[in-house]
Design an enzyme around this catalytic site. Structure first.
Site, mmCIF file in Angstrom:
data_model
loop_
_atom_site.group_PDB
_atom_site.id
_atom_site.type_symbol
_atom_site.label_atom_id
_atom_site.label_comp_id
_atom_site.label_asym_id
_atom_site.label_seq_id
_atom_site.Cartn_x
_atom_site.Cartn_y
_atom_site.Cartn_z
ATOM 1 N N LEU A 208 0.815 -1.209 0.000
ATOM 2 C CA LEU A 208 0.000 0.000 0.000
ATOM 3 C C LEU A 208 0.852 1.264 0.000
ATOM 4 O O LEU A 208 0.591 2.207 -0.752
ATOM 5 C CB LEU A 208 -0.945 0.005 1.216
ATOM 6 C CG LEU A 208 -1.789 1.267 1.353
ATOM 7 C CD1 LEU A 208 -2.722 1.438 0.158
ATOM 8 C CD2 LEU A 208 -2.602 1.226 2.651
ATOM 9 N N ALA B 99 3.226 -2.172 9.150
ATOM 10 C CA ALA B 99 2.538 -3.168 9.966
ATOM 11 C C ALA B 99 3.240 -4.507 9.866
ATOM 12 O O ALA B 99 4.013 -4.757 8.930
ATOM 13 C CB ALA B 99 1.082 -3.324 9.490
ATOM 14 N N THR C 23 2.357 -7.832 8.908
ATOM 15 C CA THR C 23 1.200 -8.305 8.150
ATOM 16 C C THR C 23 1.177 -9.807 7.897
ATOM 17 O O THR C 23 0.220 -10.302 7.297
ATOM 18 C CB THR C 23 1.130 -7.595 6.774
ATOM 19 O OG1 THR C 23 2.357 -7.830 6.081
ATOM 20 C CG2 THR C 23 0.911 -6.103 6.930
ATOM 21 N N LYS D 183 -4.137 -5.823 15.534
ATOM 22 C CA LYS D 183 -4.637 -4.726 14.691
ATOM 23 C C LYS D 183 -5.784 -3.989 15.390
ATOM 24 O O LYS D 183 -5.887 -2.765 15.294
ATOM 25 C CB LYS D 183 -5.088 -5.255 13.326
ATOM 26 C CG LYS D 183 -3.963 -5.751 12.429
ATOM 27 C CD LYS D 183 -2.967 -4.676 12.011
ATOM 28 C CE LYS D 183 -3.544 -3.685 11.031
ATOM 29 N NZ LYS D 183 -2.521 -2.700 10.576
ATOM 30 N N TYR E 119 -3.040 -11.692 14.687
ATOM 31 C CA TYR E 119 -3.005 -10.527 13.772
ATOM 32 C C TYR E 119 -4.209 -9.625 14.034
ATOM 33 O O TYR E 119 -4.060 -8.420 14.228
ATOM 34 C CB TYR E 119 -3.003 -11.033 12.326
ATOM 35 C CG TYR E 119 -3.099 -9.943 11.278
ATOM 36 C CD1 TYR E 119 -2.086 -8.999 11.110
ATOM 37 C CD2 TYR E 119 -4.208 -9.862 10.431
ATOM 38 C CE1 TYR E 119 -2.180 -8.002 10.132
ATOM 39 C CE2 TYR E 119 -4.306 -8.883 9.455
ATOM 40 C CZ TYR E 119 -3.286 -7.947 9.310
ATOM 41 O OH TYR E 119 -3.385 -6.972 8.346
HETATM 42 N N1 LIG Z 1 -1.989 -7.351 2.912
HETATM 43 C C1 LIG Z 1 -3.275 -7.543 3.161
HETATM 44 O O1 LIG Z 1 -3.911 -8.448 2.609
HETATM 45 C C2 LIG Z 1 -3.978 -6.645 4.146
HETATM 46 C C3 LIG Z 1 -5.309 -6.908 4.451
HETATM 47 C C4 LIG Z 1 -5.980 -6.084 5.352
HETATM 48 C C5 LIG Z 1 -5.316 -5.017 5.932
HETATM 49 N N2 LIG Z 1 -4.009 -4.792 5.635
HETATM 50 C C6 LIG Z 1 -3.342 -3.671 6.284
HETATM 51 O O2 LIG Z 1 -2.966 -2.728 5.285
HETATM 52 C C7 LIG Z 1 -1.753 -2.077 5.666
HETATM 53 C C8 LIG Z 1 -0.766 -2.181 4.534
HETATM 54 O O3 LIG Z 1 -0.549 -3.558 4.244
HETATM 55 P P1 LIG Z 1 0.478 -4.028 3.117
HETATM 56 O O4 LIG Z 1 -0.104 -5.224 2.467
HETATM 57 O O5 LIG Z 1 0.910 -2.865 2.323
HETATM 58 O O6 LIG Z 1 1.677 -4.519 4.050
HETATM 59 P P2 LIG Z 1 3.174 -4.889 3.640
HETATM 60 O O7 LIG Z 1 3.306 -5.000 2.156
HETATM 61 O O8 LIG Z 1 3.568 -6.029 4.507
HETATM 62 O O9 LIG Z 1 3.955 -3.574 4.080
HETATM 63 C C9 LIG Z 1 4.139 -3.241 5.436
HETATM 64 C C10 LIG Z 1 5.464 -2.528 5.540
HETATM 65 O O10 LIG Z 1 5.670 -2.200 6.914
HETATM 66 C C11 LIG Z 1 7.031 -2.491 7.206
HETATM 67 N N3 LIG Z 1 7.215 -2.691 8.630
HETATM 68 C C12 LIG Z 1 7.094 -3.840 9.362
HETATM 69 N N4 LIG Z 1 7.419 -3.605 10.646
HETATM 70 C C13 LIG Z 1 7.765 -2.302 10.735
HETATM 71 C C14 LIG Z 1 8.209 -1.472 11.792
HETATM 72 N N5 LIG Z 1 8.369 -1.938 13.043
HETATM 73 N N6 LIG Z 1 8.472 -0.176 11.518
HETATM 74 C C15 LIG Z 1 8.332 0.312 10.270
HETATM 75 N N7 LIG Z 1 7.940 -0.422 9.220
HETATM 76 C C16 LIG Z 1 7.644 -1.715 9.456
HETATM 77 C C17 LIG Z 1 7.320 -3.730 6.410
HETATM 78 O O11 LIG Z 1 8.715 -3.907 6.291
HETATM 79 P P3 LIG Z 1 9.306 -5.405 6.156
HETATM 80 O O12 LIG Z 1 8.733 -5.965 4.889
HETATM 81 O O13 LIG Z 1 10.775 -5.162 6.131
HETATM 82 O O14 LIG Z 1 8.829 -6.149 7.368
HETATM 83 C C18 LIG Z 1 6.632 -3.411 5.098
HETATM 84 O O15 LIG Z 1 7.462 -2.685 4.211
HETATM 85 C C19 LIG Z 1 -1.320 -2.738 6.968
HETATM 86 O O16 LIG Z 1 -1.758 -1.962 8.049
HETATM 87 C C20 LIG Z 1 -2.051 -4.057 6.977
HETATM 88 O O17 LIG Z 1 -2.290 -4.537 8.283
HETATM 89 C C21 LIG Z 1 -3.328 -5.577 4.751
#
Ligand SMILES: NC(=O)c1ccc[n+]([C@@H]2O[C@H](COP(=O)([O-])OP(=O)(O)OC[C@H]3O[C@@H](n4cnc5c(N)ncnc54)[C@H](OP(=O)(O)O)[C@@H]3O)[C@@H](O)[C@H]2O)c1
Length: 301
Positions: free
Chosen positions: A12, A73, A75, A142, A138
């Site tokens: 995102l 997050a 995730t 959240k 999770y």
């Molecule tokens: N993916 C889904 O299907 C989904 C569904 C519902 C809601 N969401 C929510 O949508 C949001 C975005 O999701 P996304 O899919 O874009 O997630 P993502 O691709 O996993 O990206 C999350 C980013 O946060 C980084 N991160 C992890 N721990 C951290 C920390 N302590 N400090 C700073 N950065 C950190 C990760 O780095 P690393 O990769 O190095 O760990 C990653 O670059 C999140 O809040 C997630 O909970 C996602």
């Protein structure tokens, strides 16, 4: 306008940064209010949001901001189950750290949450008013993040989304295409349903929402509900990858992968508040998936 995106290398975060850079999303142009905005992007390697002192120091050095998009997050749903404390540190305490810093500098905050805050026991799409009740680590972390953000920041949008796929990093759609090509078949759970959602479409709606002052909880997913199996079949069919397709029950999946976290059976979200406020521009999920696959660069697969 000055903007911070945390977790900017994720699915995102990178779509948000791309939309702000190009002033466009797949759905259409983003609001002109963002023209000329200063956009700071940072990820884990530059700022660990679970470190309160580091968050404060970042804001002191680079702030103040007008809008903070917290896309950082933990995730990995099964990973959260294995280490809930580590997940809590990011998804709850980290979110609170960002919310406090946003509040202190007068910024709006857009915080992202999940359909997994619901138990998934009712067969009707959940609205923002429905009671939560997570069944996984999770989901619990959240939900704690939502509560912490609402408590710490007076100008917060808490936006629940689901089943995200974007151009950066791994996601379910890319995994299905890889498995179909490598193994000639996919085996996917068919009794859990939800809303596949394009990260680019979500970024567009978040940018529109952040121009308002209608703070609070929102649901934002692409429209329509399907199972993981339906989603997987649509991915491989639209990508033109012929393969065997095996539907599994959650029980059968758990037998094959005993460490996997429990997931809600029915976790479809209703974008009710979005419809009632800025309008729901989220496309039907198949349309959004088609656009995503059309835009995928061959080298990314
Ligand atoms: N993916 C889904 O299907 C989904 C569904 C519902 C809601 N969401 C929510 O949508 C949001 C975005 O999701 P996304 O899919 O874009 O997630 P993502 O691709 O996993 O990206 C999350 C980013 O946060 C980084 N991160 C992890 N721990 C951290 C920390 N302590 N400090 C700073 N950065 C950190 C990760 O780095 P690393 O990769 O190095 O760990 C990653 O670059 C999140 O809040 C997630 O909970 C996602």
């Amino acid at each position: 306008m000055k903007i911070l995106i945390t977790g900017a290398k994720g699915q995102l975060g990178s779509e948000l940064a791309h939309c702000l850079e190009t002033m466009r999303a797949e759905i259409g142009p983003i609001p002109p209010a963002y023209e000329g905005a200063g956009v700071h992007t940072v990820d884990y390697d530059g700022l660990d949001i679970s470190d309160a002192a580091a968050v404060d120091a970042w804001f002191a050095q680079h702030g103040p901001y007008d809008i903070v998009f917290n896309c950082a997050a933990f995730t990995n749903v099964d990973g959260c189950e294995a280490d809930e404390a580590a997940a809590y540190a990011v998804n709850a305490r980290g979110a609170a750290n960002v919310a406090r810093a946003a509040q202190a500098c007068g910024a709006k905050m857009v915080h992202i949450s999940t359909d997994y805050v619901f138990p998934g026991t009712d067969e009707a799409p959940r609205t923002e008013e429905d009671p939560t009740g997570p069944i996984s680590a999770y989901g619990r972390t959240k939900l704690a993040g939502e509560e912490a953000v609402a408590g710490a920041c007076g100008r917060a949008f808490i936006v629940r989304t689901a089943w995200l796929y974007g151009h950066t990093g791994k996601n379910f759609a890319k995994t299905m295409m890889r498995l179909a090509r490598e193994n000639g078949g996919i085996s996917v759970v068919a009794d859990q349903v939800g809303n596949p959602t394009s990260a680019n479409d979500l970024a567009y709606e978040l940018l529109r929402l952040a121009c308002t002052d209608g703070y609070g909880v929102y649901h934002c997913t692409n429209n329509g509900t399907c199972s993981w199996y339906d989603f997987a079949c649509a991915v491989v069919d639209m990508a033109g990858i012929p393969c065997r397709k095996e539907p599994l029950t959650s029980e059968e999946y758990k037998e094959r992968f005993p460490q996997s976290a429990d997931r809600p059976a029915f976790s479809s979200l209703d974008n009710k508040r979005l419809r009632d406020t800025i309008g729901d521009d989220m496309r039907p999920w198949r349309e959004a998936l088609g656009a995503y696959l059309d835009n995928l660069e061959r080298g990314e697969l």
